[in-house]
Design a protein around this motif. Sequence first.
Motif, mmCIF file in Angstrom:
data_model
loop_
_atom_site.group_PDB
_atom_site.id
_atom_site.type_symbol
_atom_site.label_atom_id
_atom_site.label_comp_id
_atom_site.label_asym_id
_atom_site.label_seq_id
_atom_site.Cartn_x
_atom_site.Cartn_y
_atom_site.Cartn_z
ATOM 1 N N ARG A 29 -2.226 -5.968 10.280
ATOM 2 C CA ARG A 29 -0.953 -5.274 10.051
ATOM 3 C C ARG A 29 0.107 -5.649 11.104
ATOM 4 O O ARG A 29 1.267 -5.287 10.967
ATOM 5 N N CYS A 31 -4.725 0.446 0.082
ATOM 6 C CA CYS A 31 -5.534 -0.600 0.693
ATOM 7 C C CYS A 31 -6.890 -0.087 1.139
ATOM 8 O O CYS A 31 -7.794 -0.886 1.390
ATOM 9 N N CYS A 43 0.866 -1.179 0.000
ATOM 10 C CA CYS A 43 0.000 0.000 0.000
ATOM 11 C C CYS A 43 0.902 1.227 0.000
ATOM 12 O O CYS A 43 1.910 1.268 0.700
ATOM 13 N N CYS A 64 0.051 3.985 6.467
ATOM 14 C CA CYS A 64 -0.626 2.683 6.512
ATOM 15 C C CYS A 64 -0.272 1.912 7.789
ATOM 16 O O CYS A 64 -1.139 1.364 8.455
ATOM 17 N N CYS A 90 -6.032 5.304 3.550
ATOM 18 C CA CYS A 90 -4.652 5.441 3.063
ATOM 19 C C CYS A 90 -4.568 6.338 1.834
ATOM 20 O O CYS A 90 -3.616 7.094 1.666
HETATM 21 ZN ZN LIG Z 1 -2.795 1.160 3.465
#
Ligand SMILES: [Zn+2]
Length: 127
Positions: A20, A46, A7, A12, A50
């Motif tokens: 994540r 994503c 991303c 992010c 973002c």
């Molecule tokens: Zn992202």
Amino acid sequence: MSDLKYCQGPECHQHTTQDRLKGMKGNKTYQTRRRSSFYYGNGNFCSMWCYNDWFGKFGDRAIDHYGRTTEPKKLTEQNAWTKTYRWDYERRNGEAQHYYLNKITKEQRPLTEAQYNDTSYTINTGE
Ligand SMILES: [Zn+2]
């Protein structure tokens, strides 16, 4: 897999969701999402979050780089032609009737289906 991509959202990794979170206990990190495809911003982000982060950080510079709009763009009678079609149930096959419609004058001009599908065919002049 080699076709995974990250991303491009600059924050992010700051959006702390479980997916994540990577690594073993004592060595955990939140990381930028990596996927084979994304759904936002031409497949670069994503999430809208973002995507908006990117614009917030780089948007002004991107606009200045590619050209900031400083005066109104104008749709004139010469470039207001748009391709469209309607279903004509009076015709034997009920096939689509293609035509040009001028968004200012409302004038209509016939188009063949081939001209309709030809993305380089236009009767517009100017931008
Ligand atoms: Zn992202």
